[in-house]
Design an enzyme around this catalytic site. Structure first.
Site, PDB file in Angstrom:
ATOM      1  CG  HIS A 187      71.132  12.825  78.066  1.00 13.07           C
ATOM      2  ND1 HIS A 187      71.688  13.749  77.208  1.00 13.07           N
ATOM      3  CD2 HIS A 187      71.942  12.789  79.151  1.00 13.07           C
ATOM      4  CE1 HIS A 187      72.809  14.239  77.756  1.00 13.07           C
ATOM      5  NE2 HIS A 187      72.980  13.673  78.932  1.00 13.07           N
ATOM      6  CE  LYS A 217      73.664  20.435  81.213  1.00 12.46           C
ATOM      7  NZ  LYS A 217      73.206  19.053  80.992  1.00 12.46           N
ATOM      8  NE  ARG A 254      70.116  12.711  83.598  1.00 12.37           N
ATOM      9  CZ  ARG A 254      70.970  13.564  83.000  1.00 12.37           C
ATOM     10  NH1 ARG A 254      72.104  13.904  83.605  1.00 12.37           N
ATOM     11  NH2 ARG A 254      70.695  14.067  81.817  1.00 12.37           N
ATOM     12  CB  CYS A 264      93.776  28.860 102.000  1.00 11.47           C
ATOM     13  SG  CYS A 264      95.478  28.564 102.529  1.00 11.47           S
ATOM     14  CG  MET A 265      87.257  29.694 101.881  1.00  7.96           C
ATOM     15  SD  MET A 265      86.235  30.200 103.270  1.00  7.96           S
ATOM     16  CE  MET A 265      86.061  28.677 104.179  1.00  7.96           C
ATOM     17  CG  ASP A 266      89.207  33.354 101.485  1.00 12.88           C
ATOM     18  OD1 ASP A 266      88.117  33.115 100.946  1.00 12.88           O
ATOM     19  OD2 ASP A 266      89.376  33.378 102.721  1.00 12.88           O
ATOM     20  CE1 TYR A 280      94.765  27.437 108.014  1.00 14.90           C
ATOM     21  CE2 TYR A 280      93.959  27.343 105.758  1.00 14.90           C
ATOM     22  CZ  TYR A 280      93.984  27.950 107.003  1.00 14.90           C
ATOM     23  OH  TYR A 280      93.232  29.067 107.206  1.00 14.90           O
ATOM     24  NE  ARG A 300      69.193  17.031  74.774  1.00 16.55           N
ATOM     25  CZ  ARG A 300      68.830  15.782  74.485  1.00 16.55           C
ATOM     26  NH1 ARG A 300      67.811  15.538  73.685  1.00 16.55           N
ATOM     27  NH2 ARG A 300      69.482  14.754  75.028  1.00 16.55           N
TER      28      ARG A 300
HETATM   29  C1  LIG Z   1      73.748  18.719  79.679  1.00 15.24           C
HETATM   30  C2  LIG Z   1      72.887  18.107  78.669  1.00 15.24           C
HETATM   31  C3  LIG Z   1      73.234  18.173  77.309  1.00 15.24           C
HETATM   32  C4  LIG Z   1      74.538  18.741  76.809  1.00 15.24           C
HETATM   33  O1  LIG Z   1      75.569  17.790  76.994  1.00 15.24           O
HETATM   34  P1  LIG Z   1      77.077  18.057  76.536  1.00 15.24           P
HETATM   35  O2  LIG Z   1      77.792  16.782  76.800  1.00 15.24           O
HETATM   36  O3  LIG Z   1      77.580  19.174  77.404  1.00 15.24           O
HETATM   37  O4  LIG Z   1      77.041  18.441  75.118  1.00 15.24           O
HETATM   38  C5  LIG Z   1      72.312  17.662  76.394  1.00 15.24           C
HETATM   39  N1  LIG Z   1      71.162  17.105  76.809  1.00 15.24           N
HETATM   40  C6  LIG Z   1      70.811  17.002  78.108  1.00 15.24           C
HETATM   41  C7  LIG Z   1      69.541  16.354  78.489  1.00 15.24           C
HETATM   42  C8  LIG Z   1      71.669  17.489  79.083  1.00 15.24           C
HETATM   43  O5  LIG Z   1      71.327  17.375  80.371  1.00 15.24           O
END
Ligand SMILES: *Cc1c(COP(=O)(O)O)cnc(C)c1O
Length: 376
Positions: free
Chosen positions: A171, A44, A142, A318-320, A271, A226
């Protein structure tokens, strides 16, 4: 030379061999615990800023069983680039485009009845089925069903002929903490729900562990894991460093000096004139700024590497662009490579270090490296 090469030297370098190595570290952690869990490699947020498509291809070649994305769009991007294996969509946000889930053969996390209905309709319209993962909120607060609502949800799911429950998951909120009481409670809650699923004749793949739990909690490995951050060679928290000793950082971020000048005592820089030379100084300018993800609040803390030595960032970022003090680095010159994140000589700046300087976590440091920084 490549005519596509940008004029600016600022770039993020991605070590795909390190990425493959880190998938092997996940596999080794599972093996050591005697677990044969499948690996859902999390890509992701553009693979935590590393570039989703190349990272996904590398992880699949290295043996990932499936890929994990947050958004439907992220899954669609992988499909556009020819990735044909399983893609699991964690984020739960698809209210307006259930058809895209079907079209891209994504496996979404589901926890709302309305989504079941819409996904079922979209799948039947397309003459196909959708594989779904039932998401349970065991303590993260969540997304997901509360454990007491799972039973009714299973009943509803069984009524939709185009939906197939292939996964059951949750999670962790605190898997990186030393005190594991909350994490254990989450594990127990998911186990109870999994038992209920089996008693109803479902046979889902049960998955729960993120990187921290892969490293710390073999009992949470279950049917699949995961991993995210550890694939990119970064431990979820600094105190886990020895658990991730075999991980190799994947991303390094470099730029170059584009201007050098001598300034006298009392000269203000950038700045707000928030930095003033306290001695005759040599100041170098770098073509990287907060628009690239080099955060403005790094000023006052951050160091970069020049000629194998540490140089402080001076003056407001700065920005850049931003400025560094190279008074103590003799011979620093226009064209010198500058490392913002990564190694140079025997020195290294890692993602945790940059995160500490910026008051955040390594995850955010990696994800916020901007779109206009090319990945090489
Ligand atoms: C981002 C995410 C992970 C991975 O988590 P890490 O801490 O980067 O290993 C696993 N499961 C879900 C649902 C996530 O959103």
């Amino acid at each position: 030379m490549n005519e596509q090469r940008p004029a600016r030297a600022t770039a993020a370098h991605i070590d795909l061999a390190a990425l493959a190595n880190n998938l092997g570290v996940v596999r080794a952690a599972l093996d050591r615990a005697g677990n044969r869990s499948a690996i859902i490699a999390t890509v992701k947020a553009d693979a935590y800023g590393h570039g989703a498509v190349r990272s996904a291809q590398t992880l699949v070649e290295a043996g990932a069983d499936a890929l994990g994305v947050a958004l439907v769009d992220e899954g669609a991007e992988l499909r556009t680039h020819g990735i044909s294996g399983r893609i699991i969509q964690y984020g739960g946000a698809f209210s307006m485009r259930h058809d895209l889930v079907v079209q891209n053969r994504l496996e979404p996390f589901v926890f709302r009845r309305e989504d079941l209905e819409a996904l079922d309709t979209a799948a039947r319209t397309a003459g196909t089925q959708v594989d779904v993962h039932v998401k349970v909120d065991t303590g993260m607060g969540r997304i997901g069903l509360l454990p007491e609502d799972v039973s009714a949800f299973f009943d509803a799911l069984a009524g939709f002929s185009a939906l197939r429950m292939v996964g059951l998951c949750s999670h962790f909120a605190n898997a990186d903490l030393k005190d594991g009481a909350m994490t254990q409670a989450q594990e127990d809650r998911l186990a109870a729900v999994a038992a209920l699923a089996r008693s109803r004749g479902f046979n889902p793949t049960v998955h729960l562990a993120n990187s921290a739990a892969i490293l710390l909690r073999p009992t949470a490995h279950l049917d699949a894991v995961r991993p995210g951050i550890m694939l990119y060679g970064v431990v979820p928290a600094r105190h886990l460093a020895q658990h991730g000793a075999d991980l190799r950082p994947v991303l390094s971020w470099t730029t170059e000096i584009i201007h050098v000048k001598q300034v006298g005592t009392g000269t203000p820089i950038s700045y707000g004139s928030r930095w003033i030379a306290e001695r005759p100084s040599v100041i170098a300018t770098l073509p990287v700024g907060y628009a690239d993800g080099y955060a403005r609040n790094l000023f006052g803390h951050a160091r970069v590497l020049v000629r194998g030595q540490r140089a402080p960032v001076v003056g407001t970022i700065c920005m850049d662009m931003c400025m560094i003090d190279v008074t103590d680095i003799s011979a620093a010159a226009v064209g010198d490579e500058v490392v913002l994140l990564g190694a140079q000589g025997s020195e290294r700046i890692d993602a945790e270090q940059l995160a500490e300087w910026s008051g955040t976590i390594s995850y955010e440091v990696l994800c916020r490296i901007g779109k206009r920084v090319p990945r090489r």
